[in-house]
Design a protein around this motif. Structure first.
Motif, PDB file in Angstrom:
ATOM      1  N   VAL A  40       0.838  -1.205   0.000  1.00 60.14           N
ATOM      2  CA  VAL A  40       0.000   0.000   0.000  1.00 60.14           C
ATOM      3  C   VAL A  40       0.871   1.253   0.000  1.00 60.14           C
ATOM      4  O   VAL A  40       0.670   2.173  -0.809  1.00 60.14           O
ATOM      5  CB  VAL A  40      -0.943  -0.012   1.219  1.00 60.14           C
ATOM      6  CG1 VAL A  40      -1.634   1.343   1.373  1.00 60.14           C
ATOM      7  CG2 VAL A  40      -1.985  -1.111   1.067  1.00 60.14           C
ATOM      8  N   ARG A 101      -2.184   6.044   6.539  1.00 62.69           N
ATOM      9  CA  ARG A 101      -3.420   6.803   6.301  1.00 62.69           C
ATOM     10  C   ARG A 101      -3.265   7.727   5.098  1.00 62.69           C
ATOM     11  O   ARG A 101      -4.203   7.895   4.315  1.00 62.69           O
ATOM     12  CB  ARG A 101      -3.791   7.611   7.542  1.00 62.69           C
ATOM     13  CG  ARG A 101      -3.923   6.829   8.827  1.00 62.69           C
ATOM     14  CD  ARG A 101      -4.919   5.697   8.778  1.00 62.69           C
ATOM     15  NE  ARG A 101      -6.290   6.150   8.595  1.00 62.69           N
ATOM     16  CZ  ARG A 101      -7.364   5.364   8.673  1.00 62.69           C
ATOM     17  NH1 ARG A 101      -7.223   4.066   8.920  1.00 62.69           N
ATOM     18  NH2 ARG A 101      -8.567   5.846   8.485  1.00 62.69           N
ATOM     19  N   TYR A 104      -3.436   5.592   1.830  1.00 66.30           N
ATOM     20  CA  TYR A 104      -4.785   5.272   1.356  1.00 66.30           C
ATOM     21  C   TYR A 104      -5.283   6.373   0.404  1.00 66.30           C
ATOM     22  O   TYR A 104      -5.808   6.088  -0.680  1.00 66.30           O
ATOM     23  CB  TYR A 104      -5.749   5.148   2.533  1.00 66.30           C
ATOM     24  CG  TYR A 104      -5.533   3.933   3.406  1.00 66.30           C
ATOM     25  CD1 TYR A 104      -5.007   2.754   2.884  1.00 66.30           C
ATOM     26  CD2 TYR A 104      -5.855   3.955   4.754  1.00 66.30           C
ATOM     27  CE1 TYR A 104      -4.815   1.645   3.685  1.00 66.30           C
ATOM     28  CE2 TYR A 104      -5.674   2.847   5.566  1.00 66.30           C
ATOM     29  CZ  TYR A 104      -5.155   1.689   5.033  1.00 66.30           C
ATOM     30  OH  TYR A 104      -4.971   0.599   5.834  1.00 66.30           O
ATOM     31  N   ASP A 363     -10.207  -0.640   9.803  1.00 60.76           N
ATOM     32  CA  ASP A 363      -9.347  -0.545   8.629  1.00 60.76           C
ATOM     33  C   ASP A 363      -8.098  -1.390   8.829  1.00 60.76           C
ATOM     34  O   ASP A 363      -7.477  -1.359   9.895  1.00 60.76           O
ATOM     35  CB  ASP A 363      -8.940   0.917   8.381  1.00 60.76           C
ATOM     36  CG  ASP A 363     -10.070   1.727   7.787  1.00 60.76           C
ATOM     37  OD1 ASP A 363     -10.768   1.204   6.898  1.00 60.76           O
ATOM     38  OD2 ASP A 363     -10.271   2.884   8.206  1.00 60.76           O
ATOM     39  N   ALA A 365      -4.729  -2.750   6.193  1.00 56.42           N
ATOM     40  CA  ALA A 365      -4.146  -2.470   4.878  1.00 56.42           C
ATOM     41  C   ALA A 365      -4.536  -3.453   3.767  1.00 56.42           C
ATOM     42  O   ALA A 365      -4.853  -3.019   2.652  1.00 56.42           O
ATOM     43  CB  ALA A 365      -2.621  -2.395   4.994  1.00 56.42           C
ATOM     44  N   THR A 368      -8.337  -2.423   3.106  1.00 61.30           N
ATOM     45  CA  THR A 368      -8.578  -0.996   2.922  1.00 61.30           C
ATOM     46  C   THR A 368      -7.790  -0.450   1.739  1.00 61.30           C
ATOM     47  O   THR A 368      -8.259   0.448   1.037  1.00 61.30           O
ATOM     48  CB  THR A 368      -8.231  -0.224   4.203  1.00 61.30           C
ATOM     49  OG1 THR A 368      -8.881  -0.836   5.317  1.00 61.30           O
ATOM     50  CG2 THR A 368      -8.677   1.222   4.109  1.00 61.30           C
ATOM     51  N   GLY A 369      -6.599  -0.979   1.498  1.00 64.77           N
ATOM     52  CA  GLY A 369      -5.833  -0.560   0.331  1.00 64.77           C
ATOM     53  C   GLY A 369      -6.576  -0.858  -0.961  1.00 64.77           C
ATOM     54  O   GLY A 369      -6.616  -0.025  -1.880  1.00 64.77           O
ATOM     55  N   TRP A 372      -9.435   1.713  -1.592  1.00 65.13           N
ATOM     56  CA  TRP A 372      -9.054   3.016  -2.133  1.00 65.13           C
ATOM     57  C   TRP A 372      -8.577   2.903  -3.573  1.00 65.13           C
ATOM     58  O   TRP A 372      -8.741   3.853  -4.358  1.00 65.13           O
ATOM     59  CB  TRP A 372      -8.010   3.672  -1.248  1.00 65.13           C
ATOM     60  CG  TRP A 372      -8.578   4.121   0.064  1.00 65.13           C
ATOM     61  CD1 TRP A 372      -8.413   3.559   1.288  1.00 65.13           C
ATOM     62  CD2 TRP A 372      -9.467   5.237   0.273  1.00 65.13           C
ATOM     63  NE1 TRP A 372      -9.116   4.239   2.243  1.00 65.13           N
ATOM     64  CE2 TRP A 372      -9.776   5.278   1.645  1.00 65.13           C
ATOM     65  CE3 TRP A 372     -10.019   6.199  -0.567  1.00 65.13           C
ATOM     66  CZ2 TRP A 372     -10.615   6.242   2.189  1.00 65.13           C
ATOM     67  CZ3 TRP A 372     -10.852   7.162  -0.022  1.00 65.13           C
ATOM     68  CH2 TRP A 372     -11.143   7.182   1.335  1.00 65.13           C
TER      69      TRP A 372
END
Length: 517
Positions: A40, A101, A104, A363, A365, A368-369, A372
Protein backbone atom coordinates in the motif's frame (compact mmCIF):
# COMPACT_ATOMS: atom_id res chain seq x y z
CA UNK A 1 11.27 7.43 -21.22
CA UNK A 2 8.06 9.37 -20.73
CA UNK A 3 6.16 6.90 -22.91
CA UNK A 4 7.47 3.94 -20.92
CA UNK A 5 6.57 5.57 -17.63
CA UNK A 6 3.08 6.30 -18.89
CA UNK A 7 2.53 2.70 -19.99
CA UNK A 8 3.97 1.29 -16.78
CA UNK A 9 2.04 3.72 -14.61
CA UNK A 10 -1.23 2.90 -16.34
CA UNK A 11 -0.98 -0.72 -15.23
CA UNK A 12 0.55 -0.11 -11.80
CA UNK A 13 -2.89 0.06 -10.08
CA UNK A 14 -3.78 -3.32 -11.62
CA UNK A 15 -0.52 -4.81 -10.33
CA UNK A 16 -1.28 -3.53 -6.84
CA UNK A 17 -4.83 -4.86 -7.00
CA UNK A 18 -3.49 -8.30 -7.93
CA UNK A 19 -0.76 -8.28 -5.29
CA UNK A 20 -2.81 -7.26 -2.26
CA UNK A 21 -4.90 -10.46 -2.03
CA UNK A 22 -2.09 -12.94 -2.73
CA UNK A 23 1.35 -11.62 -1.70
CA UNK A 24 2.80 -12.88 1.56
CA UNK A 25 6.36 -13.49 2.72
CA UNK A 26 6.97 -16.79 4.58
CA UNK A 27 10.47 -15.66 5.58
CA UNK A 28 9.13 -12.69 7.58
CA UNK A 29 7.80 -12.91 11.12
CA UNK A 30 4.63 -11.05 10.13
CA UNK A 31 4.14 -12.96 6.89
CA UNK A 32 0.68 -11.68 6.00
CA UNK A 33 -0.09 -8.11 7.07
CA UNK A 34 3.28 -6.37 6.82
CA UNK A 35 3.93 -7.30 3.15
CA UNK A 36 0.53 -5.94 2.14
CA UNK A 37 1.00 -2.82 4.25
CA UNK A 38 4.27 -2.26 2.41
CA UNK A 39 2.49 -2.74 -0.92
CA UNK A 40 0.00 0.00 0.00
CA UNK A 41 2.68 2.51 1.01
CA UNK A 42 5.04 1.70 -1.86
CA UNK A 43 2.19 1.69 -4.38
CA UNK A 44 0.94 5.10 -3.26
CA UNK A 45 4.45 6.61 -3.37
CA UNK A 46 5.33 5.12 -6.76
CA UNK A 47 1.96 6.00 -8.26
CA UNK A 48 2.17 9.61 -7.18
CA UNK A 49 5.80 9.80 -8.27
CA UNK A 50 5.05 8.50 -11.76
CA UNK A 51 2.12 10.90 -12.08
CA UNK A 52 4.49 13.77 -11.29
CA UNK A 53 6.86 12.72 -14.06
CA UNK A 54 4.19 12.10 -16.70
CA UNK A 55 2.17 15.28 -17.36
CA UNK A 56 -1.23 15.63 -18.91
CA UNK A 57 -3.08 13.06 -16.83
CA UNK A 58 -6.60 13.34 -15.39
CA UNK A 59 -7.29 15.85 -12.65
CA UNK A 60 -8.88 15.07 -9.30
CA UNK A 61 -11.45 17.78 -9.96
CA UNK A 62 -13.75 18.54 -7.05
CA UNK A 63 -12.29 15.61 -5.13
CA UNK A 64 -9.06 17.57 -4.64
CA UNK A 65 -10.20 19.59 -1.64
CA UNK A 66 -11.78 16.69 0.27
CA UNK A 67 -8.57 14.69 -0.17
CA UNK A 68 -6.46 17.61 1.01
CA UNK A 69 -8.74 18.02 4.03
CA UNK A 70 -8.42 14.33 4.88
CA UNK A 71 -4.64 14.52 4.58
CA UNK A 72 -4.48 17.65 6.73
CA UNK A 73 -6.65 16.01 9.40
CA UNK A 74 -4.29 13.01 9.45
CA UNK A 75 -1.27 15.27 9.92
CA UNK A 76 -3.05 17.22 12.68
CA UNK A 77 -3.88 13.98 14.50
CA UNK A 78 -0.22 12.96 14.25
CA UNK A 79 0.92 16.28 15.73
CA UNK A 80 -1.48 15.81 18.65
CA UNK A 81 -0.72 12.10 19.08
CA UNK A 82 -0.08 10.69 22.53
CA UNK A 83 2.87 8.79 21.01
CA UNK A 84 4.36 10.19 17.82
CA UNK A 85 6.80 7.23 17.35
CA UNK A 86 3.85 4.83 17.43
CA UNK A 87 1.84 7.01 15.07
CA UNK A 88 4.76 7.21 12.65
CA UNK A 89 5.76 3.52 12.62
CA UNK A 90 2.44 1.88 13.48
CA UNK A 91 1.93 -0.89 16.01
CA UNK A 92 3.22 -4.32 15.07
CA UNK A 93 0.84 -6.33 12.82
CA UNK A 94 -1.48 -3.27 12.55
CA UNK A 95 0.52 -0.45 10.88
CA UNK A 96 -2.34 2.08 10.70
CA UNK A 97 0.25 4.85 10.97
CA UNK A 98 0.33 8.33 9.50
CA UNK A 99 2.17 7.08 6.37
CA UNK A 100 -0.49 4.39 5.95
CA UNK A 101 -3.42 6.80 6.30
CA UNK A 102 -1.85 9.15 3.78
CA UNK A 103 -1.10 6.22 1.48
CA UNK A 104 -4.78 5.27 1.36
CA UNK A 105 -5.53 8.72 -0.01
CA UNK A 106 -2.52 8.43 -2.30
CA UNK A 107 -3.86 5.19 -3.80
CA UNK A 108 -7.08 6.96 -4.76
CA UNK A 109 -5.31 9.97 -6.22
CA UNK A 110 -2.66 7.88 -7.97
CA UNK A 111 -5.28 5.64 -9.57
CA UNK A 112 -7.11 8.68 -10.93
CA UNK A 113 -3.91 10.16 -12.34
CA UNK A 114 -2.62 6.92 -13.88
CA UNK A 115 -5.78 5.24 -15.19
CA UNK A 116 -6.14 7.05 -18.50
CA UNK A 117 -7.98 4.43 -20.56
CA UNK A 118 -10.92 2.13 -20.01
CA UNK A 119 -8.65 -0.81 -20.72
CA UNK A 120 -6.45 0.08 -17.78
CA UNK A 121 -9.48 0.34 -15.49
CA UNK A 122 -10.74 -3.03 -16.72
CA UNK A 123 -7.36 -4.57 -16.02
CA UNK A 124 -7.50 -3.26 -12.45
CA UNK A 125 -10.90 -4.86 -11.84
CA UNK A 126 -9.87 -8.12 -13.50
CA UNK A 127 -6.62 -8.27 -11.53
CA UNK A 128 -8.41 -7.67 -8.23
CA UNK A 129 -11.04 -10.32 -8.91
CA UNK A 130 -8.34 -12.78 -10.02
CA UNK A 131 -6.26 -12.17 -6.89
CA UNK A 132 -9.30 -12.54 -4.64
CA UNK A 133 -10.28 -15.75 -6.47
CA UNK A 134 -6.84 -17.21 -5.77
CA UNK A 135 -7.09 -16.29 -2.09
CA UNK A 136 -10.59 -17.79 -1.90
CA UNK A 137 -9.44 -21.01 -3.56
CA UNK A 138 -6.70 -21.28 -0.93
CA UNK A 139 -9.31 -20.71 1.78
CA UNK A 140 -11.48 -23.46 0.35
CA UNK A 141 -8.50 -25.86 0.42
CA UNK A 142 -7.79 -24.83 4.01
CA UNK A 143 -11.39 -25.62 4.89
CA UNK A 144 -11.23 -29.02 3.16
CA UNK A 145 -8.04 -30.02 4.97
CA UNK A 146 -9.12 -28.30 8.21
CA UNK A 147 -5.90 -26.31 8.55
CA UNK A 148 -6.81 -23.07 10.41
CA UNK A 149 -9.80 -22.64 12.70
CA UNK A 150 -11.23 -20.11 10.24
CA UNK A 151 -9.84 -20.29 6.69
CA UNK A 152 -8.24 -17.01 5.64
CA UNK A 153 -6.63 -17.73 2.26
CA UNK A 154 -3.21 -16.63 3.53
CA UNK A 155 -4.55 -13.17 4.43
CA UNK A 156 -3.77 -13.77 8.11
CA UNK A 157 -7.36 -13.12 9.18
CA UNK A 158 -10.63 -14.59 7.94
CA UNK A 159 -12.45 -11.27 8.12
CA UNK A 160 -9.84 -9.71 5.83
CA UNK A 161 -10.61 -12.31 3.18
CA UNK A 162 -14.30 -11.61 3.68
CA UNK A 163 -13.65 -7.90 3.10
CA UNK A 164 -12.02 -8.67 -0.24
CA UNK A 165 -14.92 -10.90 -1.27
CA UNK A 166 -17.55 -8.24 -0.54
CA UNK A 167 -15.81 -6.03 -3.08
CA UNK A 168 -15.02 -8.75 -5.62
CA UNK A 169 -18.48 -10.36 -5.76
CA UNK A 170 -20.37 -7.26 -7.05
CA UNK A 171 -17.57 -6.62 -9.55
CA UNK A 172 -17.65 -10.17 -10.91
CA UNK A 173 -21.45 -10.19 -10.94
CA UNK A 174 -21.58 -6.89 -12.82
CA UNK A 175 -19.14 -8.12 -15.48
CA UNK A 176 -20.81 -11.53 -15.80
CA UNK A 177 -24.27 -10.06 -16.35
CA UNK A 178 -23.01 -7.96 -19.26
CA UNK A 179 -22.51 -11.09 -21.36
CA UNK A 180 -19.02 -10.27 -22.63
CA UNK A 181 -16.72 -12.80 -24.24
CA UNK A 182 -15.28 -13.58 -20.81
CA UNK A 183 -18.63 -14.19 -19.14
CA UNK A 184 -17.68 -17.79 -18.30
CA UNK A 185 -14.50 -16.64 -16.55
CA UNK A 186 -16.39 -14.02 -14.54
CA UNK A 187 -19.05 -16.56 -13.57
CA UNK A 188 -16.40 -19.09 -12.51
CA UNK A 189 -14.66 -16.44 -10.41
CA UNK A 190 -17.99 -15.60 -8.81
CA UNK A 191 -18.51 -19.22 -7.74
CA UNK A 192 -15.01 -19.47 -6.26
CA UNK A 193 -15.31 -16.17 -4.38
CA UNK A 194 -18.72 -16.99 -2.91
CA UNK A 195 -17.32 -20.32 -1.72
CA UNK A 196 -14.41 -18.46 -0.14
CA UNK A 197 -16.76 -16.10 1.67
CA UNK A 198 -18.81 -18.98 3.05
CA UNK A 199 -15.84 -20.74 4.62
CA UNK A 200 -14.74 -17.55 6.39
CA UNK A 201 -18.02 -17.64 8.39
CA UNK A 202 -17.96 -13.84 8.43
CA UNK A 203 -21.32 -12.27 9.26
CA UNK A 204 -20.15 -8.77 8.37
CA UNK A 205 -18.95 -10.19 5.05
CA UNK A 206 -22.43 -11.57 4.39
CA UNK A 207 -24.02 -8.22 5.18
CA UNK A 208 -21.52 -6.46 2.94
CA UNK A 209 -22.28 -8.74 -0.01
CA UNK A 210 -26.01 -8.21 0.43
CA UNK A 211 -25.53 -4.44 0.52
CA UNK A 212 -23.25 -4.53 -2.53
CA UNK A 213 -25.62 -6.65 -4.58
CA UNK A 214 -28.59 -4.48 -3.64
CA UNK A 215 -26.59 -1.42 -4.71
CA UNK A 216 -25.81 -3.08 -8.01
CA UNK A 217 -29.52 -3.76 -8.49
CA UNK A 218 -30.41 -0.16 -7.67
CA UNK A 219 -27.93 1.09 -10.27
CA UNK A 220 -29.23 -1.31 -12.92
CA UNK A 221 -32.90 -0.38 -12.87
CA UNK A 222 -34.39 2.62 -14.75
CA UNK A 223 -34.01 6.06 -13.23
CA UNK A 224 -37.73 6.50 -12.71
CA UNK A 225 -37.68 3.61 -10.23
CA UNK A 226 -34.52 4.73 -8.43
CA UNK A 227 -36.17 5.93 -5.23
CA UNK A 228 -38.28 2.83 -4.91
CA UNK A 229 -35.20 0.68 -5.48
CA UNK A 230 -33.28 2.48 -2.75
CA UNK A 231 -36.17 1.95 -0.35
CA UNK A 232 -36.40 -1.75 -1.16
CA UNK A 233 -32.65 -2.13 -0.85
CA UNK A 234 -32.64 -0.45 2.56
CA UNK A 235 -35.51 -2.62 3.77
CA UNK A 236 -33.80 -5.78 2.55
CA UNK A 237 -30.57 -4.81 4.31
CA UNK A 238 -32.53 -4.18 7.50
CA UNK A 239 -34.18 -7.59 7.29
CA UNK A 240 -30.79 -9.26 6.80
CA UNK A 241 -29.42 -7.48 9.86
CA UNK A 242 -32.47 -8.50 11.89
CA UNK A 243 -32.01 -12.13 10.91
CA UNK A 244 -28.42 -12.02 12.14
CA UNK A 245 -29.56 -10.54 15.45
CA UNK A 246 -32.37 -13.02 16.23
CA UNK A 247 -31.12 -16.23 14.62
CA UNK A 248 -28.42 -18.65 15.86
CA UNK A 249 -25.99 -16.68 13.68
CA UNK A 250 -25.83 -14.05 16.44
CA UNK A 251 -23.44 -16.27 18.44
CA UNK A 252 -21.29 -17.33 15.50
CA UNK A 253 -17.54 -17.42 16.26
CA UNK A 254 -18.25 -16.60 19.93
CA UNK A 255 -18.85 -12.97 19.00
CA UNK A 256 -22.37 -11.97 20.10
CA UNK A 257 -23.77 -8.55 19.17
CA UNK A 258 -23.73 -7.46 22.82
CA UNK A 259 -19.93 -7.62 22.79
CA UNK A 260 -19.69 -5.10 19.95
CA UNK A 261 -22.34 -2.84 21.46
CA UNK A 262 -20.52 -2.60 24.79
CA UNK A 263 -17.19 -2.12 23.00
CA UNK A 264 -18.66 0.66 20.85
CA UNK A 265 -20.02 2.36 23.96
CA UNK A 266 -16.55 2.35 25.50
CA UNK A 267 -15.18 3.65 22.21
CA UNK A 268 -17.60 6.57 22.24
CA UNK A 269 -16.36 7.56 25.70
CA UNK A 270 -12.79 7.42 24.42
CA UNK A 271 -13.69 9.64 21.46
CA UNK A 272 -15.45 12.11 23.73
CA UNK A 273 -12.28 12.48 25.80
CA UNK A 274 -10.34 13.88 22.79
CA UNK A 275 -13.05 14.68 20.24
CA UNK A 276 -11.33 16.97 17.76
CA UNK A 277 -7.90 15.57 16.91
CA UNK A 278 -8.18 12.11 18.44
CA UNK A 279 -5.43 10.17 20.17
CA UNK A 280 -3.17 9.79 17.14
CA UNK A 281 -2.80 7.21 14.39
CA UNK A 282 -2.57 3.66 15.73
CA UNK A 283 -2.48 4.91 19.34
CA UNK A 284 -5.82 3.39 20.34
CA UNK A 285 -4.10 0.45 22.02
CA UNK A 286 -2.20 2.75 24.37
CA UNK A 287 -5.24 4.60 25.66
CA UNK A 288 -8.32 2.42 25.20
CA UNK A 289 -7.81 0.62 28.52
CA UNK A 290 -8.82 3.68 30.51
CA UNK A 291 -12.29 3.49 28.96
CA UNK A 292 -12.97 -0.26 29.05
CA UNK A 293 -16.00 -0.96 31.21
CA UNK A 294 -15.61 -4.72 31.49
CA UNK A 295 -13.26 -7.64 31.02
CA UNK A 296 -14.31 -8.65 27.53
CA UNK A 297 -12.23 -11.80 27.33
CA UNK A 298 -9.60 -13.40 29.51
CA UNK A 299 -6.06 -12.32 28.58
CA UNK A 300 -7.28 -10.53 25.44
CA UNK A 301 -6.60 -6.82 25.03
CA UNK A 302 -8.70 -4.78 22.62
CA UNK A 303 -6.57 -2.29 20.70
CA UNK A 304 -9.39 -1.37 18.32
CA UNK A 305 -13.02 -0.35 18.74
CA UNK A 306 -13.96 -2.71 15.90
CA UNK A 307 -15.94 -0.20 13.89
CA UNK A 308 -14.25 1.71 11.09
CA UNK A 309 -15.96 5.08 11.73
CA UNK A 310 -15.40 4.88 15.48
CA UNK A 311 -11.78 3.78 15.09
CA UNK A 312 -11.15 6.67 12.71
CA UNK A 313 -12.72 9.11 15.15
CA UNK A 314 -10.61 7.70 17.98
CA UNK A 315 -7.39 8.07 15.99
CA UNK A 316 -8.08 11.30 14.09
CA UNK A 317 -11.01 12.86 15.93
CA UNK A 318 -14.25 14.08 14.43
CA UNK A 319 -12.20 16.30 12.11
CA UNK A 320 -10.61 13.26 10.48
CA UNK A 321 -13.90 11.40 10.35
CA UNK A 322 -15.67 14.38 8.78
CA UNK A 323 -12.91 14.82 6.19
CA UNK A 324 -13.09 11.16 5.13
CA UNK A 325 -16.87 11.42 5.07
CA UNK A 326 -16.54 14.39 2.72
CA UNK A 327 -14.37 12.33 0.36
CA UNK A 328 -16.87 9.48 0.28
CA UNK A 329 -19.86 11.81 -0.07
CA UNK A 330 -18.38 13.50 -3.15
CA UNK A 331 -17.39 10.12 -4.60
CA UNK A 332 -20.74 8.38 -4.09
CA UNK A 333 -22.81 11.39 -5.16
CA UNK A 334 -20.90 11.62 -8.44
CA UNK A 335 -21.37 7.88 -8.98
CA UNK A 336 -25.11 8.11 -8.34
CA UNK A 337 -25.51 11.03 -10.73
CA UNK A 338 -23.69 9.09 -13.45
CA UNK A 339 -25.14 5.68 -12.56
CA UNK A 340 -26.24 4.96 -16.11
CA UNK A 341 -22.62 4.78 -17.25
CA UNK A 342 -21.16 1.30 -17.78
CA UNK A 343 -19.02 -0.11 -14.96
CA UNK A 344 -19.94 2.65 -12.50
CA UNK A 345 -22.55 0.44 -10.83
CA UNK A 346 -20.18 -2.46 -10.17
CA UNK A 347 -17.45 -0.28 -8.70
CA UNK A 348 -19.91 1.62 -6.53
CA UNK A 349 -21.44 -1.64 -5.29
CA UNK A 350 -17.98 -2.90 -4.32
CA UNK A 351 -17.31 0.24 -2.28
CA UNK A 352 -20.71 0.09 -0.60
CA UNK A 353 -20.12 -3.54 0.35
CA UNK A 354 -16.80 -2.69 1.99
CA UNK A 355 -18.36 0.29 3.78
CA UNK A 356 -20.89 -2.03 5.40
CA UNK A 357 -18.19 -4.55 6.30
CA UNK A 358 -15.93 -1.93 7.90
CA UNK A 359 -18.79 -0.63 10.03
CA UNK A 360 -18.32 -3.84 12.07
CA UNK A 361 -14.54 -4.12 11.72
CA UNK A 362 -11.55 -1.78 11.43
CA UNK A 363 -9.35 -0.54 8.63
CA UNK A 364 -6.53 -2.92 7.79
CA UNK A 365 -4.15 -2.47 4.88
CA UNK A 366 -4.84 -5.69 2.87
CA UNK A 367 -8.53 -4.78 2.48
CA UNK A 368 -8.58 -1.00 2.92
CA UNK A 369 -5.83 -0.56 0.33
CA UNK A 370 -7.96 -2.40 -2.23
CA UNK A 371 -10.94 -0.19 -1.33
CA UNK A 372 -9.05 3.02 -2.13
CA UNK A 373 -7.69 1.56 -5.37
CA UNK A 374 -11.23 0.78 -6.49
CA UNK A 375 -12.36 4.23 -5.34
CA UNK A 376 -9.79 5.75 -7.67
CA UNK A 377 -10.99 3.54 -10.51
CA UNK A 378 -14.56 4.67 -9.85
CA UNK A 379 -13.68 8.37 -9.86
CA UNK A 380 -11.72 7.98 -13.09
CA UNK A 381 -14.75 6.20 -14.60
CA UNK A 382 -17.15 9.09 -13.96
CA UNK A 383 -17.09 10.89 -17.33
CA UNK A 384 -17.61 14.52 -18.24
CA UNK A 385 -19.81 16.47 -18.44
CA UNK A 386 -20.69 16.15 -14.77
CA UNK A 387 -22.65 18.62 -12.66
CA UNK A 388 -20.19 17.95 -9.89
CA UNK A 389 -17.02 18.16 -11.87
CA UNK A 390 -17.67 20.99 -14.28
CA UNK A 391 -14.59 21.83 -16.24
CA UNK A 392 -12.26 20.47 -13.59
CA UNK A 393 -13.90 17.07 -13.07
CA UNK A 394 -12.27 13.68 -12.83
CA UNK A 395 -11.70 13.36 -16.56
CA UNK A 396 -10.19 16.80 -17.08
CA UNK A 397 -6.59 16.97 -18.19
CA UNK A 398 -3.85 18.53 -16.14
CA UNK A 399 -1.84 21.16 -17.95
CA UNK A 400 1.24 19.81 -19.65
CA UNK A 401 3.46 22.56 -18.26
CA UNK A 402 3.56 20.75 -14.94
CA UNK A 403 6.15 18.33 -16.23
CA UNK A 404 8.56 21.17 -16.91
CA UNK A 405 8.82 22.25 -13.27
CA UNK A 406 11.95 21.16 -11.47
CA UNK A 407 10.15 20.51 -8.20
CA UNK A 408 8.25 17.57 -9.64
CA UNK A 409 11.24 15.28 -10.29
CA UNK A 410 12.63 16.27 -6.91
CA UNK A 411 9.35 15.40 -5.21
CA UNK A 412 9.22 12.10 -7.12
CA UNK A 413 12.66 11.22 -5.72
CA UNK A 414 11.43 12.08 -2.20
CA UNK A 415 8.47 9.75 -2.68
CA UNK A 416 10.74 6.91 -3.79
CA UNK A 417 12.88 7.45 -0.70
CA UNK A 418 9.74 7.42 1.46
CA UNK A 419 8.74 4.11 -0.11
CA UNK A 420 12.14 2.65 0.80
CA UNK A 421 11.99 3.89 4.39
CA UNK A 422 8.37 3.04 5.16
CA UNK A 423 7.82 0.02 2.90
CA UNK A 424 11.10 -1.75 2.14
CA UNK A 425 13.04 -1.31 5.39
CA UNK A 426 10.25 -2.65 7.65
CA UNK A 427 10.02 -5.87 5.61
CA UNK A 428 13.79 -6.34 5.72
CA UNK A 429 13.79 -5.70 9.46
CA UNK A 430 11.05 -8.28 9.98
CA UNK A 431 12.94 -10.90 7.98
CA UNK A 432 15.95 -10.37 10.26
CA UNK A 433 13.63 -10.52 13.28
CA UNK A 434 12.41 -13.99 12.29
CA UNK A 435 16.02 -15.11 11.87
CA UNK A 436 16.80 -14.06 15.43
CA UNK A 437 18.72 -10.92 14.47
CA UNK A 438 16.61 -8.33 16.26
CA UNK A 439 19.84 -6.39 16.79
CA UNK A 440 19.87 -5.70 13.06
CA UNK A 441 16.13 -5.05 12.96
CA UNK A 442 16.36 -2.15 15.41
CA UNK A 443 19.00 -0.49 13.26
CA UNK A 444 16.94 -0.48 10.07
CA UNK A 445 13.51 0.04 11.68
CA UNK A 446 14.35 1.91 14.92
CA UNK A 447 10.80 3.06 15.71
CA UNK A 448 9.22 -0.41 15.81
CA UNK A 449 9.01 -1.26 19.52
CA UNK A 450 8.57 -4.99 18.88
CA UNK A 451 12.19 -5.37 17.77
CA UNK A 452 13.60 -3.53 20.79
CA UNK A 453 11.54 -5.85 22.99
CA UNK A 454 13.07 -8.84 21.18
CA UNK A 455 16.64 -7.64 21.83
CA UNK A 456 15.81 -8.02 25.51
CA UNK A 457 18.38 -5.86 27.30
CA UNK A 458 17.06 -3.52 29.94
CA UNK A 459 18.06 -0.50 27.85
CA UNK A 460 16.20 -1.82 24.81
CA UNK A 461 13.14 -2.70 26.89
CA UNK A 462 13.02 0.83 28.22
CA UNK A 463 13.38 2.14 24.68
CA UNK A 464 10.48 -0.06 23.53
CA UNK A 465 8.34 1.44 26.30
CA UNK A 466 9.28 4.95 25.19
CA UNK A 467 8.32 4.06 21.60
CA UNK A 468 4.79 3.13 22.68
CA UNK A 469 4.57 -0.66 22.82
CA UNK A 470 0.87 -1.53 23.20
CA UNK A 471 1.09 -5.09 24.61
CA UNK A 472 0.46 -5.25 28.38
CA UNK A 473 2.59 -8.39 28.55
CA UNK A 474 5.60 -6.35 27.51
CA UNK A 475 5.31 -4.09 30.55
CA UNK A 476 5.14 -7.14 32.81
CA UNK A 477 8.40 -8.31 31.24
CA UNK A 478 9.90 -4.85 31.73
CA UNK A 479 8.71 -4.72 35.34
CA UNK A 480 10.18 -8.13 36.08
CA UNK A 481 13.55 -7.04 34.72
CA UNK A 482 13.45 -3.84 36.72
CA UNK A 483 12.64 -5.85 39.83
CA UNK A 484 15.62 -8.12 39.19
CA UNK A 485 17.76 -4.98 39.20
CA UNK A 486 16.15 -3.89 42.49
CA UNK A 487 14.41 -0.97 40.79
CA UNK A 488 11.13 -1.35 42.66
CA UNK A 489 9.77 2.06 41.70
CA UNK A 490 10.41 1.45 37.99
CA UNK A 491 8.91 -2.04 38.26
CA UNK A 492 5.78 -0.65 39.92
CA UNK A 493 5.50 1.96 37.15
CA UNK A 494 5.77 -0.73 34.45
CA UNK A 495 3.08 -2.91 36.05
CA UNK A 496 0.81 0.10 36.37
CA UNK A 497 1.40 0.93 32.72
CA UNK A 498 0.28 -2.59 31.79
CA UNK A 499 -2.94 -2.03 33.75
CA UNK A 500 -3.48 1.30 32.04
CA UNK A 501 -3.45 -0.52 28.70
CA UNK A 502 -5.61 -3.38 30.00
CA UNK A 503 -7.10 -2.83 33.48
CA UNK A 504 -8.08 -6.52 33.61
CA UNK A 505 -4.64 -7.94 32.82
CA UNK A 506 -4.19 -10.46 35.64
CA UNK A 507 -0.39 -10.98 35.55
CA UNK A 508 0.23 -7.25 36.04
CA UNK A 509 -2.34 -7.00 38.84
CA UNK A 510 -0.82 -9.96 40.66
CA UNK A 511 2.71 -8.58 40.47
CA UNK A 512 1.58 -5.14 41.60
CA UNK A 513 -0.19 -6.67 44.57
CA UNK A 514 2.90 -8.72 45.45
CA UNK A 515 4.99 -5.53 45.57
CA UNK A 516 2.77 -4.17 48.32
CA UNK A 517 2.20 -0.49 49.12
Amino acid sequence: MKHLLERFGGFLPAALALALPIVFIPTASDSYILPRASIVIAGACLGAGIALLVPGGPSLGVLRWPLLAAGAAAVLAFIASVSWPLSLAGSYTRYESLPMRLSYLGLLAGSVWLLRTQRQRDWLVAAFVLGTSIACFKAWLQWVFQLPFRPDGDLGNANLLAALTVMAIPLALDRARRGTSFVVAWAAALVVIVAGLLVTTSRSGGLGVIAGCLTLLAFAIPRRLARMALGVAGAAAGVALLVLLVSPLRALNDDPPELRLHLWGDGLRMIAARPFTGWGEDATGLSFGAFLSRDYASLVTFDRIHSGPLDTAAMQGVLGLAALGWVLFVLFRAAWQRRSEPRVGGLTAALVGFSVWVAFNFDWAPATGAFWLLAGALWSSVPLPSPLAGEGGPAAQRPGRMGANLWQPALAVVLVMAAIVFAVFPVLADVWYLKGRADLSVKIDPLQAQYHWAVGSIEELRRAAALGETEPGFYVTLGDRELQLSNRAQARSAYRRALEIDPYYTPAAERLAALGP
